[in-house]
Write a protein that holds these residues in place. Structure first.
Motif, short mmCIF file in Angstrom:
data_model
loop_
_atom_site.label_atom_id
_atom_site.label_comp_id
_atom_site.label_asym_id
_atom_site.label_seq_id
_atom_site.Cartn_x
_atom_site.Cartn_y
_atom_site.Cartn_z
N ASN A 113 0.87 -1.18 0.00
CA ASN A 113 0.00 0.00 0.00
C ASN A 113 0.91 1.23 0.00
O ASN A 113 1.88 1.29 -0.74
CB ASN A 113 -0.95 -0.04 1.21
N HIS A 114 0.64 2.20 0.86
CA HIS A 114 1.41 3.44 0.80
C HIS A 114 2.85 3.25 1.30
O HIS A 114 3.76 3.93 0.83
CB HIS A 114 0.70 4.53 1.62
N ASN A 115 3.04 2.36 2.25
CA ASN A 115 4.40 2.15 2.77
C ASN A 115 5.20 1.30 1.81
O ASN A 115 5.32 0.08 1.96
CB ASN A 115 4.37 1.51 4.16
N SER A 116 5.77 1.96 0.82
CA SER A 116 6.73 1.30 -0.06
C SER A 116 8.15 1.70 0.33
O SER A 116 9.12 1.28 -0.31
CB SER A 116 6.45 1.66 -1.52
N TRP A 117 8.28 2.50 1.39
CA TRP A 117 9.61 3.02 1.74
C TRP A 117 10.43 2.07 2.59
O TRP A 117 11.66 2.04 2.47
CB TRP A 117 9.49 4.38 2.43
N THR A 118 9.79 1.26 3.45
CA THR A 118 10.57 0.38 4.32
C THR A 118 11.39 -0.60 3.49
O THR A 118 12.61 -0.73 3.67
CB THR A 118 9.66 -0.38 5.30
N GLU A 119 10.74 -1.26 2.55
CA GLU A 119 11.44 -2.22 1.69
C GLU A 119 12.48 -1.53 0.82
O GLU A 119 13.58 -2.05 0.60
CB GLU A 119 10.44 -2.99 0.82
N THR A 120 12.16 -0.33 0.37
CA THR A 120 13.08 0.41 -0.49
C THR A 120 14.36 0.76 0.25
O THR A 120 15.48 0.47 -0.21
CB THR A 120 12.42 1.70 -1.01
N TYR A 121 14.24 1.39 1.41
CA TYR A 121 15.44 1.85 2.11
C TYR A 121 16.19 0.73 2.83
O TYR A 121 17.36 0.90 3.18
CB TYR A 121 15.07 2.97 3.08
N ASP A 122 15.54 -0.42 3.01
CA ASP A 122 16.22 -1.58 3.59
C ASP A 122 17.03 -2.36 2.54
O ASP A 122 17.78 -3.27 2.88
CB ASP A 122 15.22 -2.54 4.23
N ASN A 123 16.87 -2.00 1.28
CA ASN A 123 17.50 -2.72 0.18
C ASN A 123 18.91 -2.17 -0.09
O ASN A 123 19.06 -1.04 -0.56
CB ASN A 123 16.62 -2.60 -1.07
N LYS A 124 19.92 -2.98 0.17
CA LYS A 124 21.30 -2.52 -0.03
C LYS A 124 21.60 -2.19 -1.49
O LYS A 124 22.51 -1.41 -1.78
CB LYS A 124 22.28 -3.56 0.51
N GLU A 125 20.84 -2.79 -2.40
CA GLU A 125 21.06 -2.50 -3.82
C GLU A 125 20.78 -1.04 -4.16
O GLU A 125 21.34 -0.49 -5.10
CB GLU A 125 20.20 -3.42 -4.69
#
Length: 217
Positions: free
Chosen positions: A195-207
């Motif tokens: 849903n709106h929280n697409s940031w946790t997965e994004t900023y946790d991604n070392k890539e």
């Protein structure tokens, strides 16, 4: 004739005030010749106010708070209540300039990112200052597709949740399509179940950080 045409030509000075968090990586040495990459982070609407500690809730300052060795100098301003990043852009850039001048920063590796309201701010700031940022990452935001020409020289990686009911996915899709049509370098990652929280997965991604560092001015 009761009216005449006049022109104002006067230089004015604007005073800006802005609180921000500054992360210096573990091992940073002001007396060293090492130049560090810089990330400018723009938070979402929920972190506005006058308590800068709120900015640590999500995104880059959250990562830096839990990882003192996070290998970027991070500048995370706080937007005042009842304002937005477009209204605060002069203050934001002044804060960035202050850090660039006062610390061992690499002007060729300055990156821009933000989430939600900060995602909109990322699109706006990247368009307003073409050539300033080596790469930009707007997360669940949107912008004006008419700015595609101003954005086409900046590598961009956008992120969005397919089920976002706060900022529709189409906001990112429209920007990406316009920049692609202008010949720009742009990627879009869509999380099918987010849903709106697409940031946790994004900023946790070392890539993400490896991608940032592949780009320099």
């Amino acid at each position: 004739m009761s009216q005449q045409a006049c022109k104002l030509d006067k230089e004015i000075t604007k005073k800006v005030t802005l609180d921000y968090l500054l992360h210096l990586p573990e091992g940073y040495d002001q007396n060293s010749d090492q130049k560090w990459p810089v990330i400018l982070f723009l938070h979402g609407s929920g972190e506005r106010g006058s308590n800068v500690e709120l900015v640590k809730v999500h995104g880059i300052p959250h990562i830096a708070e839990h990882d003192p060795a996070f290998p970027f100098i991070a500048v995370s301003p706080q937007c005042p209540d009842h304002s937005d990043w477009n209204a605060e852009k002069d203050a934001v850039m002044a804060a960035l300039d202050e850090v660039m001048a006062g610390y061992n920063t690499d002007p060729a590796r300055v990156y821009l990112t933000g989430l939600s309201m900060g995602g909109y701010g990322t699109w706006q700031l990247a368009a307003g200052y073409p050539g300033r940022f080596a790469a930009a990452v707007p997360v669940c935001g949107g912008g004006n597709p008419k700015n595609a020409d101003a954005l086409k020289e900046t590598p961009i990686w956008a992120f969005h949740g397919a089920k976002d009911d706060v900022v529709p996915l189409s906001e990112s899709e429209d920007m990406v399509e316009a920049i692609q049509a202008a010949g720009g370098d742009v990627l879009l990652t869509v999380y099918p179940e987010a849903n709106h929280n697409s940031w946790t997965e994004t900023y946790d991604n070392k890539e993400l950080y490896n991608w940032f560092l592949k780009h320099s001015l």
